[in-house]
Motif scaffolding. Structure first.
Motif, mmCIF file in Angstrom:
data_model
loop_
_atom_site.group_PDB
_atom_site.id
_atom_site.type_symbol
_atom_site.label_atom_id
_atom_site.label_comp_id
_atom_site.label_asym_id
_atom_site.label_seq_id
_atom_site.Cartn_x
_atom_site.Cartn_y
_atom_site.Cartn_z
ATOM 1 N N ILE A 1 -60.398 -3.411 40.622
ATOM 2 C CA ILE A 1 -59.499 -3.716 40.113
ATOM 3 C C ILE A 1 -58.830 -2.074 39.652
ATOM 4 N N SER A 2 -57.088 -2.516 40.823
ATOM 5 C CA SER A 2 -56.367 -0.995 40.340
ATOM 6 C C SER A 2 -55.020 -2.245 40.773
ATOM 7 N N LEU A 3 -54.600 -0.798 39.554
ATOM 8 C CA LEU A 3 -53.366 -0.708 39.233
ATOM 9 C C LEU A 3 -52.129 -0.005 39.804
ATOM 10 N N LEU A 4 -50.581 -0.541 40.712
ATOM 11 C CA LEU A 4 -49.853 0.465 40.972
ATOM 12 C C LEU A 4 -49.564 1.211 40.326
ATOM 13 N N ALA A 5 -48.256 2.086 40.742
ATOM 14 C CA ALA A 5 -47.944 2.341 39.240
ATOM 15 C C ALA A 5 -46.226 3.169 40.911
ATOM 16 N N GLY A 6 -45.061 2.754 40.174
ATOM 17 C CA GLY A 6 -44.111 3.339 40.758
ATOM 18 C C GLY A 6 -43.397 4.285 40.594
ATOM 19 N N VAL A 7 -41.741 5.158 40.935
ATOM 20 C CA VAL A 7 -41.299 6.001 40.889
ATOM 21 C C VAL A 7 -39.812 5.368 41.182
ATOM 22 N N THR A 8 -39.207 5.355 40.202
ATOM 23 C CA THR A 8 -37.709 5.151 40.319
ATOM 24 C C THR A 8 -36.451 5.697 41.624
ATOM 25 N N ALA A 9 -35.700 6.234 41.787
ATOM 26 C CA ALA A 9 -35.061 7.324 42.340
ATOM 27 C C ALA A 9 -34.339 8.415 41.864
ATOM 28 N N ASP A 10 -34.728 7.982 40.028
ATOM 29 C CA ASP A 10 -34.126 8.780 39.052
ATOM 30 C C ASP A 10 -35.271 9.366 38.562
ATOM 31 N N GLY A 11 -36.384 8.925 39.148
ATOM 32 C CA GLY A 11 -38.006 9.601 37.967
ATOM 33 C C GLY A 11 -38.384 9.005 37.507
ATOM 34 N N LYS A 12 -38.127 7.863 36.680
ATOM 35 C CA LYS A 12 -38.829 6.862 35.978
ATOM 36 C C LYS A 12 -40.059 6.313 36.717
ATOM 37 N N SER A 13 -41.231 6.761 35.891
ATOM 38 C CA SER A 13 -42.211 5.687 36.371
ATOM 39 C C SER A 13 -42.510 4.401 35.562
ATOM 40 N N TYR A 14 -43.111 3.686 36.042
ATOM 41 C CA TYR A 14 -43.364 1.248 35.976
ATOM 42 C C TYR A 14 -44.324 1.925 36.709
ATOM 43 N N SER A 15 -45.161 0.111 36.146
ATOM 44 C CA SER A 15 -46.629 0.273 36.755
ATOM 45 C C SER A 15 -46.513 -1.196 37.311
ATOM 46 N N GLU A 16 -47.266 -1.530 37.877
ATOM 47 C CA GLU A 16 -47.326 -2.486 38.303
ATOM 48 C C GLU A 16 -47.164 -4.093 37.874
ATOM 49 N N PHE A 17 -47.593 -4.035 36.234
ATOM 50 C CA PHE A 17 -46.361 -5.063 35.388
ATOM 51 C C PHE A 17 -44.851 -5.118 35.895
ATOM 52 N N HIS A 18 -44.061 -4.595 36.835
ATOM 53 C CA HIS A 18 -43.027 -4.594 36.561
ATOM 54 C C HIS A 18 -42.377 -4.620 38.156
ATOM 55 N N PHE A 19 -43.463 -4.167 38.635
ATOM 56 C CA PHE A 19 -43.627 -5.148 39.843
ATOM 57 C C PHE A 19 -42.897 -6.711 40.591
ATOM 58 N N GLY A 20 -42.208 -6.903 41.756
ATOM 59 C CA GLY A 20 -42.256 -8.300 41.920
ATOM 60 C C GLY A 20 -43.780 -9.167 43.043
ATOM 61 N N ALA A 21 -44.079 -9.678 42.829
ATOM 62 C CA ALA A 21 -45.254 -10.122 43.215
ATOM 63 C C ALA A 21 -45.277 -10.180 44.658
ATOM 64 N N GLY A 22 -44.093 -10.032 45.612
ATOM 65 C CA GLY A 22 -43.981 -9.208 46.939
ATOM 66 C C GLY A 22 -44.353 -8.236 47.300
ATOM 67 N N GLU A 23 -43.576 -7.303 46.033
ATOM 68 C CA GLU A 23 -43.528 -5.690 46.218
ATOM 69 C C GLU A 23 -45.410 -5.354 46.254
ATOM 70 N N SER A 24 -45.950 -5.691 45.457
ATOM 71 C CA SER A 24 -46.936 -5.608 45.061
ATOM 72 C C SER A 24 -48.276 -6.101 46.256
ATOM 73 N N SER A 25 -47.842 -6.908 47.101
ATOM 74 C CA SER A 25 -48.201 -7.639 48.156
ATOM 75 C C SER A 25 -48.485 -7.202 48.725
ATOM 76 N N VAL A 26 -47.620 -7.094 49.767
ATOM 77 C CA VAL A 26 -46.740 -5.770 50.925
ATOM 78 C C VAL A 26 -47.718 -4.932 50.338
ATOM 79 N N ILE A 27 -47.930 -4.423 49.265
ATOM 80 C CA ILE A 27 -48.352 -2.583 49.529
ATOM 81 C C ILE A 27 -49.757 -2.448 49.280
ATOM 82 N N ARG A 28 -50.050 -3.698 48.778
ATOM 83 C CA ARG A 28 -52.047 -3.831 48.627
ATOM 84 C C ARG A 28 -52.504 -4.104 50.468
ATOM 85 N N MET A 29 -51.553 -4.806 50.617
ATOM 86 C CA MET A 29 -51.904 -5.149 52.064
ATOM 87 C C MET A 29 -52.233 -4.426 53.569
#
Length: 147
Positions: free
Chosen positions: A106-134
Motif C-alpha cells: 500500500i503506497s501513496l504518491l505525492a507531488g509538488v507543483t511548479a511553485d513548490g506546493k505539495s499535494y498527495s495522490e488524492f489530488h492526482f487524476g487517475a490517469g496521472e497516478s496510473s502512468v506513474i505506477r506503471m
C-alpha cells in the motif's frame, strides 16, 4: 469455448534468430491448455485506474489525523521521473513515493507543483497516478510470474 484453438507468433531471438515461434492455446476438457513462452510478465490490475479517494485501502490516509514518518517517504527514482516526465509532459523529479505498510503493498504518491506546493495522490487524476505506477513497476525490480 469447447474445441477452440488459438495460435500466435512471437519473436524470441534466444530460441530462433531467423524466424518467429509459433504457439498454441486450446480449450479442451473444460480448461485451457497452453504451449507458452517463458517470459517476464507484469500485471497491472484495474484498481490502478481508480482515484485514490475511491480505493478502500486509502480511506485511513484521507483523515487529518493520519501521520507519515519521514522513513516511509522515498524520492522518485531518477529513471522513473525521466520516463514519466516524457509521458506526461511535466517535471515530476520532486514527486515522492510513500510506503504505507511495511511490505510496500500500500503506497501513496505525492507531488509538488511548479511553485513548490505539495499535494498527495488524492489530488492526482487517475490517469496521472496510473502512468506513474506503471512506470515505477516497469523500471523497478522485476517480480517474475511464469504463465
Amino acid at each position: 469455448m469447447q474445441g477452440w484453438k488459438m495460435s500466435y507468433e512471437a519473436v524470441d531471438k534466444s530460441v530462433s534468430t531467423r524466424d518467429v515461434i509459433r504457439k498454441n492455446a486450446t480449450f479442451t476438457s473444460s480448461k485451457w491448455s497452453r504451449d507458452t513462452l517463458k517470459r517476464d510478465v507484469l500485471v497491472f490490475g484495474v484498481i490502478r485506474t481508480l482515484p485514490a479517494s475511491e480505493r478502500t485501502e486509502m480511506k485511513k490516509l484521507a483523515s487529518n489525523n493520519y501521520e507519515i514518518d519521514d522513513k516511509q517517504i522515498e524520492a522518485m527514482a531518477t529513471d522513473v521521473s525521466l520516463a514519466v516526465s516524457k509521458i506526461l509532459g511535466k517535471d515530476i523529479n520532486k514527486f515522492s513515493h510513500i510506503k504505507i505498510d511495511k511490505l510496500g503493498r500500500i503506497s501513496l504518491l505525492a507531488g509538488v507543483t511548479a511553485d513548490g506546493k505539495s499535494y498527495s495522490e488524492f489530488h492526482f487524476g487517475a490517469g496521472e497516478s496510473s502512468v506513474i505506477r506503471m512506470v515505477m513497476k516497469l523500471e523497478g525490480p522485476l517480480i517474475i510470474r511464469w504463465f
